[in-house]
Design an enzyme around this catalytic site. Structure first.
Site, PDB file in Angstrom:
ATOM      1  N   ASP A  60     -16.797   0.516   4.585  1.00 31.38           N
ATOM      2  CA  ASP A  60     -15.544   0.579   3.870  1.00 31.38           C
ATOM      3  C   ASP A  60     -15.389   1.101   2.805  1.00 31.38           C
ATOM      4  O   ASP A  60     -16.136   0.861   2.092  1.00 31.38           O
ATOM      5  CB  ASP A  60     -14.195   0.633   4.753  1.00 31.38           C
ATOM      6  CG  ASP A  60     -14.609  -0.950   4.742  1.00 31.38           C
ATOM      7  OD1 ASP A  60     -14.506  -1.204   3.952  1.00 31.38           O
ATOM      8  OD2 ASP A  60     -12.572  -0.897   5.151  1.00 31.38           O
ATOM      9  N   SER A 100      -8.447   0.505   0.498  1.00 30.15           N
ATOM     10  CA  SER A 100      -9.579   0.135   1.132  1.00 30.15           C
ATOM     11  C   SER A 100      -9.864   1.635   1.754  1.00 30.15           C
ATOM     12  O   SER A 100     -10.559   2.658   1.107  1.00 30.15           O
ATOM     13  CB  SER A 100      -8.982  -0.100   2.094  1.00 30.15           C
ATOM     14  OG  SER A 100      -9.853  -0.638   3.610  1.00 30.15           O
ATOM     15  N   HIS A 101      -9.631   2.346   3.297  1.00 29.65           N
ATOM     16  CA  HIS A 101     -10.105   3.525   3.603  1.00 29.65           C
ATOM     17  C   HIS A 101      -9.649   4.973   3.024  1.00 29.65           C
ATOM     18  O   HIS A 101      -9.429   5.207   4.169  1.00 29.65           O
ATOM     19  CB  HIS A 101     -10.670   3.442   4.790  1.00 29.65           C
ATOM     20  CG  HIS A 101      -9.566   2.925   5.859  1.00 29.65           C
ATOM     21  ND1 HIS A 101      -9.033   1.394   6.237  1.00 29.65           N
ATOM     22  CD2 HIS A 101      -8.560   3.876   6.483  1.00 29.65           C
ATOM     23  CE1 HIS A 101      -7.554   1.613   6.800  1.00 29.65           C
ATOM     24  NE2 HIS A 101      -8.298   3.034   7.523  1.00 29.65           N
ATOM     25  N   LYS A 155      -3.932  -6.157  -2.282  1.00 30.48           N
ATOM     26  CA  LYS A 155      -4.411  -7.198  -0.992  1.00 30.48           C
ATOM     27  C   LYS A 155      -4.751  -8.811  -1.684  1.00 30.48           C
ATOM     28  O   LYS A 155      -4.692  -8.884  -2.790  1.00 30.48           O
ATOM     29  CB  LYS A 155      -5.415  -7.045  -0.228  1.00 30.48           C
ATOM     30  CG  LYS A 155      -5.555  -6.209   0.081  1.00 30.48           C
ATOM     31  CD  LYS A 155      -7.544  -5.813   1.062  1.00 30.48           C
ATOM     32  CE  LYS A 155      -7.134  -4.579   1.996  1.00 30.48           C
ATOM     33  NZ  LYS A 155      -8.882  -4.748   2.510  1.00 30.48           N
ATOM     34  N   ASP A 171     -15.240  -4.370   2.976  1.00 30.54           N
ATOM     35  CA  ASP A 171     -15.039  -5.938   3.604  1.00 30.54           C
ATOM     36  C   ASP A 171     -14.918  -5.844   5.032  1.00 30.54           C
ATOM     37  O   ASP A 171     -15.409  -6.217   5.636  1.00 30.54           O
ATOM     38  CB  ASP A 171     -13.336  -6.251   3.731  1.00 30.54           C
ATOM     39  CG  ASP A 171     -12.797  -5.411   3.810  1.00 30.54           C
ATOM     40  OD1 ASP A 171     -13.029  -3.934   4.086  1.00 30.54           O
ATOM     41  OD2 ASP A 171     -11.466  -5.088   3.560  1.00 30.54           O
ATOM     42  N   ARG A 172     -15.323  -3.961   5.401  1.00 28.60           N
ATOM     43  CA  ARG A 172     -15.877  -3.905   6.916  1.00 28.60           C
ATOM     44  C   ARG A 172     -16.984  -3.568   6.651  1.00 28.60           C
ATOM     45  O   ARG A 172     -17.026  -2.516   5.620  1.00 28.60           O
ATOM     46  CB  ARG A 172     -15.157  -2.951   7.817  1.00 28.60           C
ATOM     47  CG  ARG A 172     -13.647  -3.630   8.000  1.00 28.60           C
ATOM     48  CD  ARG A 172     -12.849  -2.467   8.649  1.00 28.60           C
ATOM     49  NE  ARG A 172     -12.903  -1.599   8.317  1.00 28.60           N
ATOM     50  CZ  ARG A 172     -12.542  -0.105   8.683  1.00 28.60           C
ATOM     51  NH1 ARG A 172     -12.337  -0.079   9.950  1.00 28.60           N
ATOM     52  NH2 ARG A 172     -11.853   1.307   8.084  1.00 28.60           N
ATOM     53  N   ARG A 195       1.136  -1.311   0.401  1.00 27.23           N
ATOM     54  CA  ARG A 195      -0.056   0.481   0.196  1.00 27.23           C
ATOM     55  C   ARG A 195       1.024   0.904   0.183  1.00 27.23           C
ATOM     56  O   ARG A 195       1.745   1.276   0.348  1.00 27.23           O
ATOM     57  CB  ARG A 195      -0.634  -0.053   1.071  1.00 27.23           C
ATOM     58  CG  ARG A 195      -2.594   0.955   1.347  1.00 27.23           C
ATOM     59  CD  ARG A 195      -3.117   0.186   2.240  1.00 27.23           C
ATOM     60  NE  ARG A 195      -2.522  -0.596   3.309  1.00 27.23           N
ATOM     61  CZ  ARG A 195      -2.407  -0.054   4.393  1.00 27.23           C
ATOM     62  NH1 ARG A 195      -2.740   1.211   4.545  1.00 27.23           N
ATOM     63  NH2 ARG A 195      -2.010  -0.832   5.097  1.00 27.23           N
ATOM     64  N   HIS A 207     -14.215  -5.603  11.814  1.00 23.97           N
ATOM     65  CA  HIS A 207     -13.785  -7.097  10.275  1.00 23.97           C
ATOM     66  C   HIS A 207     -14.916  -8.337  11.363  1.00 23.97           C
ATOM     67  O   HIS A 207     -13.992  -8.406  12.211  1.00 23.97           O
ATOM     68  CB  HIS A 207     -12.578  -7.100  10.429  1.00 23.97           C
ATOM     69  CG  HIS A 207     -11.146  -6.983   9.279  1.00 23.97           C
ATOM     70  ND1 HIS A 207     -11.527  -6.788   8.469  1.00 23.97           N
ATOM     71  CD2 HIS A 207     -11.596  -5.533   9.675  1.00 23.97           C
ATOM     72  CE1 HIS A 207     -10.449  -5.361   7.485  1.00 23.97           C
ATOM     73  NE2 HIS A 207     -10.536  -4.919   8.261  1.00 23.97           N
ATOM     74  N   ASP A 247     -14.055  -0.479   0.372  1.00 23.57           N
ATOM     75  CA  ASP A 247     -12.965  -2.255  -0.151  1.00 23.57           C
ATOM     76  C   ASP A 247     -14.583  -3.117   0.136  1.00 23.57           C
ATOM     77  O   ASP A 247     -15.089  -3.845   0.064  1.00 23.57           O
ATOM     78  CB  ASP A 247     -12.190  -2.560  -0.333  1.00 23.57           C
ATOM     79  CG  ASP A 247     -11.575  -2.503   1.326  1.00 23.57           C
ATOM     80  OD1 ASP A 247     -12.550  -1.986   2.284  1.00 23.57           O
ATOM     81  OD2 ASP A 247     -10.183  -3.520   1.258  1.00 23.57           O
TER      82      ASP A 247
END
Length: 451
Positions: free
Chosen positions: A238, A98-99, A108, A242-243, A14, A325, A240
């Site tokens: 968020d 992500s965020h 990832k 995933d949360r 990242r 998560h 992406d």
């Protein structure tokens, strides 16, 4: 080539594009990933950031140059990529930061079956190979094909949580201009849900607010819309997706620990006596409730690699982190904010009371939330706190992850953990009442911030 020392993190790659992460780095990463995994094919997906497509295309060039075929799923959430990796039994690569703010992007990686790739499980090898130069491949290059995974993902989730017979619910969803705007409509399609969408337009510049719902200010629009529309529940994803964070019908933010406990009871009803993993900063209510419902609580360090590893070792049916998560054995031990949201919608829709009432039994203690302090010397500050508490009667200390101090008789605990990436100490404190929690919180913060 980007700045490898800066962009290779514990669990992913990242950095700022293009200064730290550029297409040349992504191409080399694609080639190295194929060599390290020995894959004959890989699947990729990407989020809505402007830099995501060029990076994903570069990665595909690198992967095909090593003889591997690439299946491009296109736009998707991170848990959609995990679905693709699990259902196709292929290694996967997700392009997202992500965020993080718009100028960032990242990568990832997972092995076939959505198994994580971190620093000690392949990421370090990939970095070393890029630094030395990825060896050339002398066979035929692989091919690139497009495949639509979205419908299969939505259909699969509906086999894991059945929402078809719940009572009608009005649900506000704040996608934060992230990938929830892409994945929520097909998942909710055909269900008794009156969807009120907020910021579903895919926009990697995040024009409305950061796609980081762990920060309370990023939930204000969702809270207001829930109150304004009289909705039953609000969900925030968020970047992406995933949360997932939850807001109740009053517009109050729900602790991810309460969601962990709720989902745990549902999974234990399906799989009696199972293990449930929780990280050490979730509420004390979580292991209590797991045990009360006949499950075995398993405490672990913070971080998805620890949760997934512990789940695999114990055969745990579910795992939850206080960062929202949520991990499912039935979803290749991977995390899915959408699946957690569906469990909450099912629990809400299977009874007639409001969400705040339903969650009352899962919320038992007063918590500080995570409080960051900037310190020059993390170890010295933590040692000062340890020395201040360690000798007290009835106080236990453990160092599984940072410093955890608890007093069982007085009913309080706190954890002080260093950030892996910044000069910060993160404090989480909890007690049986607000006054005790505040006293412990303030005492620790005074020690940490003392000059």
């Amino acid at each position: 080539m980007g700045d490898l020392a800066k962009i290779f993190k514990a669990y992913d790659i990242r950095g700022v594009v293009p200064d730290e992460l550029d297409p040349a780095t992504a191409e080399a990463a694609g080639a190295a990933f194929v060599r390290v995994t020995g894959a004959s094919a890989v699947v990729t997906a990407h989020d809505m950031r402007e830099s995501s497509v060029p990076l994903a295309e570069a990665f595909a060039r690198g992967a095909t140059s090593q003889g591997a075929d690439v299946i491009e799923a296109g736009l998707g959430s991170t848990d959609m990529l995990y679905y693709a990796s699990g259902s196709l039994d292929l290694p996967g690569a997700m392009f997202t930061a992500s965020h993080n703010p718009a100028r960032y992007n990242g990568l990832k990686l997972c092995r076939a079956g959505a198994r994580p790739v971190g620093r000690d499980t392949g990421l370090g090898e990939i970095r070393d190979m890029i630094e030395k130069g990825v060896p050339a491949f002398d066979g035929e290059p692989g091919t690139v094909t497009r495949r639509d995974i979205l419908k299969g993902y939505a259909d699969h989730l509906k086999t894991l949580v059945d929402l078809s017979s719940i009572r009608p619910l009005k649900v506000v969803v704040d996608a934060g201009n992230g990938m929830g705007g892409h994945t929520v409509p097909p998942v909710f399609e055909g269900l008794p849900i009156d969807l009120v969408p907020l910021y579903f337009e895919l926009d990697g510049t995040f024009p409305n607010h950061e796609a980081n719902p762990i920060e309370p200010e990023n939930l204000r629009d969702l809270q207001a819309k829930v109150r304004e529309t009289g909705a039953d529940i609000g969900l925030a994803f968020d970047g992406d997706a995933d949360r997932c964070f939850v807001v109740d019908e009053r517009g109050e933010i729900v602790s991810p620990s309460a969601i962990t406990a709720l989902v745990a009871t549902r999974e234990l009803a399906k799989h009696p006596g199972s293990s449930i993993v929780h990280n050490l900063i979730t509420s004390r209510a979580v292991p209590e409730i797991i045990a009360e419902h006949g499950g075995t609580p398993v405490r672990t360090r913070v971080g998805h690699s620890f949760i997934k590893q512990t789940m695999a070792e114990t055969g745990a049916v579910f795992g939850g982190e206080h960062s929202a998560h949520f991990y499912f054995r039935d979803f290749w031990f991977a995390d899915s904010g959408m699946l957690a949201a569906m469990h909450v919608l099912a629990a809400l829709g299977e009874q007639d009371g409001p969400l705040s009432e339903l969650l009352g039994e899962y919320t038992r203690y007063a918590a500080s939330g995570e409080i960051n302090s900037e310190v020059d010397d993390q170890d010295a500050a933590a040692a000062k706190v340890r020395d201040a508490f360690a000798g007290r009667s009835g106080v236990e200390v453990d160092e599984l992850d940072g410093l955890t101090v608890r007093d069982g008789a007085a009913g309080w605990w706190f954890n002080l953990r260093p950030s892996n990436t910044e000069p910060l100490l993160r404090l989480n404190a909890e007690a049986g009442d607000e006054d005790t929690m505040a006293a412990i919180r303030d005492e620790v913060l005074a020690l940490v911030r003392e000059k």
